[in-house]
Scaffold this active site. Structure first.
Site, PDB file in Angstrom:
ATOM      1  N   MET A  74       1.023  -1.166  -0.160  1.00 23.21           N
ATOM      2  CA  MET A  74       0.120  -0.024  -0.038  1.00 23.21           C
ATOM      3  C   MET A  74       0.787   1.240  -0.036  1.00 23.21           C
ATOM      4  O   MET A  74       0.731   2.107  -0.875  1.00 23.21           O
ATOM      5  CB  MET A  74      -0.927  -0.117   1.288  1.00 23.21           C
ATOM      6  CG  MET A  74      -2.114  -1.147   1.042  1.00 23.21           C
ATOM      7  SD  MET A  74      -3.374  -0.675   2.177  1.00 23.21           S
ATOM      8  CE  MET A  74      -2.281  -1.165   3.788  1.00 23.21           C
ATOM      9  N   HIS A  75       2.063   1.260   0.769  1.00 20.27           N
ATOM     10  CA  HIS A  75       3.019   2.499   0.820  1.00 20.27           C
ATOM     11  C   HIS A  75       3.446   2.631  -0.453  1.00 20.27           C
ATOM     12  O   HIS A  75       3.677   3.610  -0.939  1.00 20.27           O
ATOM     13  CB  HIS A  75       3.938   2.089   1.889  1.00 20.27           C
ATOM     14  CG  HIS A  75       4.845   3.145   2.075  1.00 20.27           C
ATOM     15  ND1 HIS A  75       4.661   4.575   2.398  1.00 20.27           N
ATOM     16  CD2 HIS A  75       6.154   3.259   1.647  1.00 20.27           C
ATOM     17  CE1 HIS A  75       5.533   5.421   2.533  1.00 20.27           C
ATOM     18  NE2 HIS A  75       6.670   4.688   1.977  1.00 20.27           N
ATOM     19  N   ALA A  76       4.045   1.436  -1.250  1.00 21.82           N
ATOM     20  CA  ALA A  76       4.603   1.474  -2.488  1.00 21.82           C
ATOM     21  C   ALA A  76       3.620   2.205  -3.362  1.00 21.82           C
ATOM     22  O   ALA A  76       3.817   3.084  -4.222  1.00 21.82           O
ATOM     23  CB  ALA A  76       5.147   0.150  -2.933  1.00 21.82           C
TER      24      ALA A  76
END
Length: 107
Positions: A75-77
């Site tokens: 999700m961060h990526a």
């Protein structure tokens, strides 16, 4: 670190470098250095492309039936990818504005 984590960190690193390059392009434009500005935009696009390629690798794995548990790192990526896209769009508009302002100042 391997597999999904490594791919995610490749995405994060690449698009982070892209964002930095786009910001440097805006700063160069503000100083009127459009040659450096263009080089930084291209550099940003090259970094972004590497991140995008890594993301496509994940999509291909999933399409081929590889099962992985996406988590916060993915999700961060993807969030960082979207942020890089937004910074690029802002850079394009900022550069246009810088050119217009400098043209008016030179009249």
């Amino acid at each position: 670190m391997e597999g999904l984590e490594l791919i995610c960190f490749n995405i994060i690193s690449s698009v982070g470098m892209a964002k930095s390059s786009y910001v440097e392009a805006m700063r160069a434009a503000a100083k009127g250095d459009y040659e450096l500005c263009e080089a930084k935009m291209k550099e940003g696009d090259d970094f972004y492309s590497k991140g995008h390629d890594a993301h496509l690798e994940l999509l291909a794995k999933e399409a081929n039936g590889e099962d992985f548990a996406p988590g916060v790192i993915l999700m961060h990526a993807e969030d960082q990818m979207m942020a890089a896209e937004v910074v690029r769009l802002m850079a394009e508009e900022n550069i246009k504005m810088s050119k217009k302002i400098q043209a008016l100042e030179n009249k």
